[in-house]
Design a protein around this motif. Structure first.
Motif, PDB file in Angstrom:
ATOM      1  N   ALA A  17       0.831  -1.209   0.000  1.00 32.27           N
ATOM      2  CA  ALA A  17       0.000   0.000   0.000  1.00 32.27           C
ATOM      3  C   ALA A  17       0.866   1.260   0.000  1.00 32.27           C
ATOM      4  CB  ALA A  17      -0.934  -0.008   1.209  1.00 32.27           C
ATOM      5  N   GLU A  18       1.946   1.261   0.789  1.00 32.72           N
ATOM      6  CA  GLU A  18       2.834   2.419   0.821  1.00 32.72           C
ATOM      7  C   GLU A  18       3.497   2.656  -0.537  1.00 32.72           C
ATOM      8  OE1 GLU A  18       4.105   2.431   5.543  1.00 32.72           O
ATOM      9  OE2 GLU A  18       5.368   1.346   4.124  1.00 32.72           O
ATOM     10  N   LEU A  19       3.919   1.598  -1.166  1.00 28.15           N
ATOM     11  CA  LEU A  19       4.533   1.718  -2.489  1.00 28.15           C
ATOM     12  C   LEU A  19       3.509   2.226  -3.512  1.00 28.15           C
ATOM     13  CD1 LEU A  19       6.952   1.343  -4.359  1.00 28.15           C
ATOM     14  CD2 LEU A  19       6.292  -1.063  -4.599  1.00 28.15           C
ATOM     15  N   ALA A  20       2.301   1.739  -3.427  1.00 29.00           N
ATOM     16  CA  ALA A  20       1.256   2.152  -4.371  1.00 29.00           C
ATOM     17  C   ALA A  20       0.959   3.642  -4.261  1.00 29.00           C
ATOM     18  CB  ALA A  20      -0.020   1.337  -4.138  1.00 29.00           C
ATOM     19  N   ILE A  21       0.879   4.151  -3.042  1.00 26.65           N
ATOM     20  CA  ILE A  21       0.578   5.577  -2.903  1.00 26.65           C
ATOM     21  C   ILE A  21       1.763   6.425  -3.340  1.00 26.65           C
ATOM     22  CG2 ILE A  21       1.203   6.002  -0.483  1.00 26.65           C
ATOM     23  CD1 ILE A  21      -1.628   7.449  -0.363  1.00 26.65           C
ATOM     24  N   ASP A  22       2.993   5.955  -3.093  1.00 24.02           N
ATOM     25  CA  ASP A  22       4.160   6.683  -3.594  1.00 24.02           C
ATOM     26  C   ASP A  22       4.179   6.707  -5.119  1.00 24.02           C
ATOM     27  OD1 ASP A  22       5.223   7.523  -1.192  1.00 24.02           O
ATOM     28  OD2 ASP A  22       6.601   5.832  -0.996  1.00 24.02           O
ATOM     29  N   ARG A  23       3.845   5.602  -5.732  1.00 23.22           N
ATOM     30  CA  ARG A  23       3.787   5.562  -7.205  1.00 23.22           C
ATOM     31  C   ARG A  23       2.690   6.463  -7.733  1.00 23.22           C
ATOM     32  NH1 ARG A  23       5.087  -0.815  -8.242  1.00 23.22           N
ATOM     33  NH2 ARG A  23       7.352  -0.582  -8.158  1.00 23.22           N
ATOM     34  N   ALA A  24       1.538   6.466  -7.074  1.00 18.07           N
ATOM     35  CA  ALA A  24       0.444   7.341  -7.506  1.00 18.07           C
ATOM     36  C   ALA A  24       0.858   8.805  -7.411  1.00 18.07           C
ATOM     37  CB  ALA A  24      -0.808   7.080  -6.666  1.00 18.07           C
ATOM     38  N   LEU A  25       1.540   9.175  -6.336  1.00 14.16           N
ATOM     39  CA  LEU A  25       2.043  10.544  -6.200  1.00 14.16           C
ATOM     40  C   LEU A  25       3.003  10.886  -7.332  1.00 14.16           C
ATOM     41  CD1 LEU A  25       2.639  10.911  -2.374  1.00 14.16           C
ATOM     42  CD2 LEU A  25       1.542  12.604  -3.843  1.00 14.16           C
ATOM     43  N   SER A  26       3.915   9.980  -7.600  1.00 17.58           N
ATOM     44  CA  SER A  26       4.912  10.207  -8.644  1.00 17.58           C
ATOM     45  C   SER A  26       4.260  10.363 -10.015  1.00 17.58           C
ATOM     46  CB  SER A  26       5.900   9.037  -8.653  1.00 17.58           C
ATOM     47  OG  SER A  26       6.849   9.204  -9.670  1.00 17.58           O
ATOM     48  N   GLU A  27       3.345   9.488 -10.338  1.00 12.37           N
ATOM     49  CA  GLU A  27       2.689   9.539 -11.654  1.00 12.37           C
ATOM     50  C   GLU A  27       1.807  10.768 -11.795  1.00 12.37           C
ATOM     51  OE1 GLU A  27       3.541   7.716 -14.162  1.00 12.37           O
ATOM     52  OE2 GLU A  27       4.868   6.476 -12.939  1.00 12.37           O
ATOM     53  N   THR A  28       1.130  11.170 -10.725  1.00 15.83           N
ATOM     54  CA  THR A  28       0.274  12.358 -10.793  1.00 15.83           C
ATOM     55  C   THR A  28       1.129  13.618 -10.927  1.00 15.83           C
ATOM     56  OG1 THR A  28      -1.370  11.211  -9.441  1.00 15.83           O
ATOM     57  CG2 THR A  28      -1.624  13.590  -9.670  1.00 15.83           C
ATOM     58  N   ALA A  29       2.256  13.660 -10.248  1.00 13.42           N
ATOM     59  CA  ALA A  29       3.177  14.789 -10.402  1.00 13.42           C
ATOM     60  C   ALA A  29       3.732  14.833 -11.829  1.00 13.42           C
ATOM     61  CB  ALA A  29       4.313  14.684  -9.386  1.00 13.42           C
ATOM     62  N   ARG A  30       4.032  13.666 -12.369  1.00 16.39           N
ATOM     63  CA  ARG A  30       4.531  13.591 -13.744  1.00 16.39           C
ATOM     64  C   ARG A  30       3.469  14.120 -14.716  1.00 16.39           C
ATOM     65  NH1 ARG A  30       6.422   8.606 -13.535  1.00 16.39           N
ATOM     66  NH2 ARG A  30       8.463   9.339 -12.918  1.00 16.39           N
ATOM     67  N   LEU A  31       2.209  13.746 -14.512  1.00 15.10           N
ATOM     68  CA  LEU A  31       1.118  14.238 -15.358  1.00 15.10           C
ATOM     69  C   LEU A  31       1.002  15.753 -15.253  1.00 15.10           C
ATOM     70  CD1 LEU A  31      -1.440  13.957 -17.125  1.00 15.10           C
ATOM     71  CD2 LEU A  31      -2.709  13.526 -14.998  1.00 15.10           C
ATOM     72  N   THR A  32       1.063  16.270 -14.048  1.00 17.38           N
ATOM     73  CA  THR A  32       0.944  17.717 -13.840  1.00 17.38           C
ATOM     74  C   THR A  32       2.062  18.459 -14.560  1.00 17.38           C
ATOM     75  OG1 THR A  32      -0.109  17.298 -11.705  1.00 17.38           O
ATOM     76  CG2 THR A  32       0.747  19.514 -12.070  1.00 17.38           C
ATOM     77  N   SER A  33       3.257  17.947 -14.458  1.00 19.55           N
ATOM     78  CA  SER A  33       4.392  18.540 -15.160  1.00 19.55           C
ATOM     79  C   SER A  33       4.188  18.484 -16.670  1.00 19.55           C
ATOM     80  CB  SER A  33       5.675  17.810 -14.761  1.00 19.55           C
ATOM     81  OG  SER A  33       6.764  18.300 -15.493  1.00 19.55           O
ATOM     82  N   MET A  34       3.710  17.358 -17.142  1.00 16.52           N
ATOM     83  CA  MET A  34       3.481  17.178 -18.570  1.00 16.52           C
ATOM     84  C   MET A  34       2.433  18.162 -19.093  1.00 16.52           C
ATOM     85  SD  MET A  34       2.262  13.742 -20.589  1.00 16.52           S
ATOM     86  CE  MET A  34       3.764  12.841 -20.242  1.00 16.52           C
ATOM     87  N   LEU A  35       1.406  18.433 -18.303  1.00 16.45           N
ATOM     88  CA  LEU A  35       0.375  19.391 -18.713  1.00 16.45           C
ATOM     89  C   LEU A  35       0.984  20.776 -18.950  1.00 16.45           C
ATOM     90  CD1 LEU A  35      -2.513  18.377 -16.295  1.00 16.45           C
ATOM     91  CD2 LEU A  35      -2.462  18.032 -18.785  1.00 16.45           C
ATOM     92  N   SER A  36       1.852  21.200 -18.039  1.00 11.68           N
ATOM     93  CA  SER A  36       2.512  22.508 -18.202  1.00 11.68           C
ATOM     94  C   SER A  36       3.388  22.525 -19.441  1.00 11.68           C
ATOM     95  CB  SER A  36       3.364  22.825 -16.973  1.00 11.68           C
ATOM     96  OG  SER A  36       2.543  23.076 -15.865  1.00 11.68           O
ATOM     97  N   ASP A  37       4.178  21.481 -19.605  1.00 11.13           N
ATOM     98  CA  ASP A  37       5.054  21.399 -20.777  1.00 11.13           C
ATOM     99  C   ASP A  37       4.254  21.382 -22.072  1.00 11.13           C
ATOM    100  OD1 ASP A  37       7.197  21.315 -19.040  1.00 11.13           O
ATOM    101  OD2 ASP A  37       7.481  19.138 -19.200  1.00 11.13           O
ATOM    102  N   ALA A  38       3.156  20.638 -22.091  1.00 12.37           N
ATOM    103  CA  ALA A  38       2.326  20.536 -23.298  1.00 12.37           C
ATOM    104  C   ALA A  38       1.712  21.890 -23.654  1.00 12.37           C
ATOM    105  CB  ALA A  38       1.237  19.488 -23.091  1.00 12.37           C
ATOM    106  N   ARG A  39       1.248  22.628 -22.643  1.00 16.75           N
ATOM    107  CA  ARG A  39       0.658  23.936 -22.902  1.00 16.75           C
ATOM    108  C   ARG A  39       1.683  24.880 -23.523  1.00 16.75           C
ATOM    109  NH1 ARG A  39       0.919  28.827 -21.387  1.00 16.75           N
ATOM    110  NH2 ARG A  39       2.331  28.429 -19.663  1.00 16.75           N
ATOM    111  N   VAL A  40       2.884  24.896 -22.951  1.00 15.38           N
ATOM    112  CA  VAL A  40       3.940  25.769 -23.473  1.00 15.38           C
ATOM    113  C   VAL A  40       4.327  25.330 -24.877  1.00 15.38           C
ATOM    114  CG1 VAL A  40       6.349  26.475 -23.171  1.00 15.38           C
ATOM    115  CG2 VAL A  40       4.802  26.415 -21.195  1.00 15.38           C
TER     116      VAL A  40
END
Length: 124
Positions: A17-40
């Protein structure tokens, strides 16, 4: 002996469970970063997709708060381990902070403004 076996099963699931939530955090942060990059990259105005950015950032905060709760549960499970007579049994192989380390506290979105400001410094 049965308590020890059950404790190891619970610990194994806790680590999953701890690993899963860490992965979810990482992937969601990656998506958020990608959204900014895509807009620019697409040359879009900053107002385009702001509601999406708001939601992904809110998701990160919620996941971080969920992670904090899971860490707290982990600590309580350690107490339970001691209560059922398994104090001397090592469960899990990860490095942990010392027993007297300060516990995590507070939610990310409720940090006092003066505390945030105290970490900022003026650049001239």
């Amino acid at each position: 002996m049965k308590r020890k076996i059950v404790a190891h099963k619970v610990a194994d699931q806790l680590f999953v469970a701890e690993l899963a939530i860490d992965r979810a955090l990482s992937e969601t942060a990656r998506l958020t970063s990608m959204l900014s990059d895509a807009r620019v990259e697409a040359g879009l105005s900053a107002v385009v997709g702001q509601s999406v950015m708001d939601r992904t950032c809110a998701s990160i905060v919620m996941l971080a708060n969920g992670r904090r709760e899971l860490v707290e549960a982990h600590g309580h499970l350690s107490d339970v381990k001691n209560q059922i007579g398994l104090r001397a049994v090592a469960i899990g192989g990860m490095d942990k902070p010392e027993e007297n380390a300060p516990p995590p506290s507070g939610e990310l979105d409720q940090q006092p403004a003066e505390r945030r400001a105290s970490r900022l410094r003026r650049v001239v």
